[in-house]
Design a protein around this motif. Structure first.
Motif, PDB file in Angstrom:
ATOM      1  N   HIS A  97       4.582   1.901   1.106  1.00 29.51           N
ATOM      2  CA  HIS A  97       3.295   2.005   0.722  1.00 29.51           C
ATOM      3  C   HIS A  97       3.147   3.606   0.543  1.00 29.51           C
ATOM      4  O   HIS A  97       1.673   4.051   0.052  1.00 29.51           O
TER       5      HIS A  97
ATOM      6  N   VAL B 291      -0.954  -5.947   2.523  1.00 31.91           N
ATOM      7  CA  VAL B 291      -1.570  -4.794   3.320  1.00 31.91           C
ATOM      8  C   VAL B 291      -1.862  -5.122   4.415  1.00 31.91           C
ATOM      9  O   VAL B 291      -1.717  -4.404   5.683  1.00 31.91           O
TER      10      VAL B 291
ATOM     11  N   SER C 113      -3.614   0.801   2.079  1.00 30.76           N
ATOM     12  CA  SER C 113      -2.037   1.116   1.861  1.00 30.76           C
ATOM     13  C   SER C 113      -1.611   2.557   1.873  1.00 30.76           C
ATOM     14  O   SER C 113      -0.635   2.826   2.504  1.00 30.76           O
TER      15      SER C 113
ATOM     16  N   PHE D 260       1.077   3.451  -3.148  1.00 27.35           N
ATOM     17  CA  PHE D 260      -0.277   3.169  -3.153  1.00 27.35           C
ATOM     18  C   PHE D 260      -0.901   3.343  -4.357  1.00 27.35           C
ATOM     19  O   PHE D 260      -1.998   2.642  -4.696  1.00 27.35           O
TER      20      PHE D 260
END
Length: 297
Positions: free
Chosen positions: A86, A25, A104, A89
């Protein structure tokens, strides 16, 4: 609808430790900010190209326009690596790892929104100019095939894209504001990008509807394909593969460490590796992003 907005088809973060997720991240946060800058530069260069706004282009104007379009596509394709990663997430617990979950999410959403902001600006600039549309649809080295402008337009006007933009913004407003003062400067930048891009798209909603009708008119006799920004490995390597995003330059594994390891390696041994703080990690799932096979004696 939920599955169309949040992917559940593979494990991206669910098998990683908190430290591994945090490393990914933090790196991707910095890379995302750099990609947004690159997208702005390449997007504005294309929009300011006089050839985008006229007809009767000569060969030089056509080639220059295609070059600017291709440069923008390179950045858009590069951003897809991080956006796709991402989008997973939800695999980071919003209750146990609230900050990482929010970071994220905003990485993916900010890149997504900035990209779609420029899609709209480019589509609006092309409008009913079929000559420019045909030029942008010619074979693109970055895209790897023809009809890149057609595919960009198709993606922009897709119903699921409209839902992601709006539902994503609602979720962003729920989880992001309370974290502004305790996360990195890059996080604040990405929040501002997401907000500004959404406001631009919302403000131009009427234009969206107008150009959607133009798109369907232009697209009536065109072949619709399912491909969407196919990732070209050479583009990634040439464009962002060598971006270094950390302050540390020395390696964790020294030459002495490598000399010791060589003594125990046998032909056929497979090893995994990671090059911390380099954008070459982008687009590769998991923490260990590279693998090799020992071919020595």
């Amino acid at each position: 609808m939920y599955q169309s907005l949040v992917p559940t088809d593979k494990a991206m973060f669910s098998t990683l430790t908190k430290d591994e997720i945090e490393t990914i991240v933090n790196e991707d946060m910095i890379i995302s900010a750099q990609l947004i800058d690159m997208m702005i530069v390449s997007g504005e260069k294309l929009l300011n190209n006089p050839a985008l706004h006229k007809s009767g282009l000569n060969i030089d104007e056509q080639e220059n326009l295609k070059k600017d379009w291709d440069n923008f596509l390179q950045t858009a394709i590069a951003s897809e690596y991080i956006t796709d990663k991402h989008r997973y997430f939800p695999q980071i617990s919003v209750l146990e790892e609230t900050d990482l979950h929010a970071q994220s999410f905003i990485i993916s959403y900010s890149l997504y929104m900035k990209k779609f902001e420029y899609f709209h600006k480019i589509i609006e600039a092309v409008g009913t100019n079929n000559e420019v549309r045909l030029i942008l649809n010619e074979y693109s080295k970055s895209f790897g095939e023809k009809n890149s402008f057609q595919n960009v337009s198709e993606r922009y006007f897709a119903t699921n894209s409209f839902l992601r933009r709006n539902i994503g913004y609602a979720y962003h407003k729920i989880i992001s504001p309370d974290l502004r003062d305790k996360i990195s400067p890059e996080y604040k930048v990405l929040i501002e990008v997401a907000d500004d891009s959404y406001k631009y798209i919302f403000k131009n909603l009427f234009s969206h509807l107008t150009h959607r009708s133009i798109y369907y008119t232009n697209n009536f006799n065109d072949t619709i394909t399912d491909s969407w920004l196919p990732i070209q490995k050479t583009v990634f390597v040439d464009t962002i593969g060598n971006i270094h995003v950390g302050n540390r330059t020395e390696k964790f594994i020294t030459l002495d460490d490598i000399a010791i390891m060589k003594k125990s390696l046998n032909p056929g041994d497979i090893f995994v590796a990671r090059k911390n703080w380099y954008a070459s990690n982008v687009g590769i799932p998991g923490f260990w992003t590279h693998a090799g096979i020992y071919t020595g004696n």
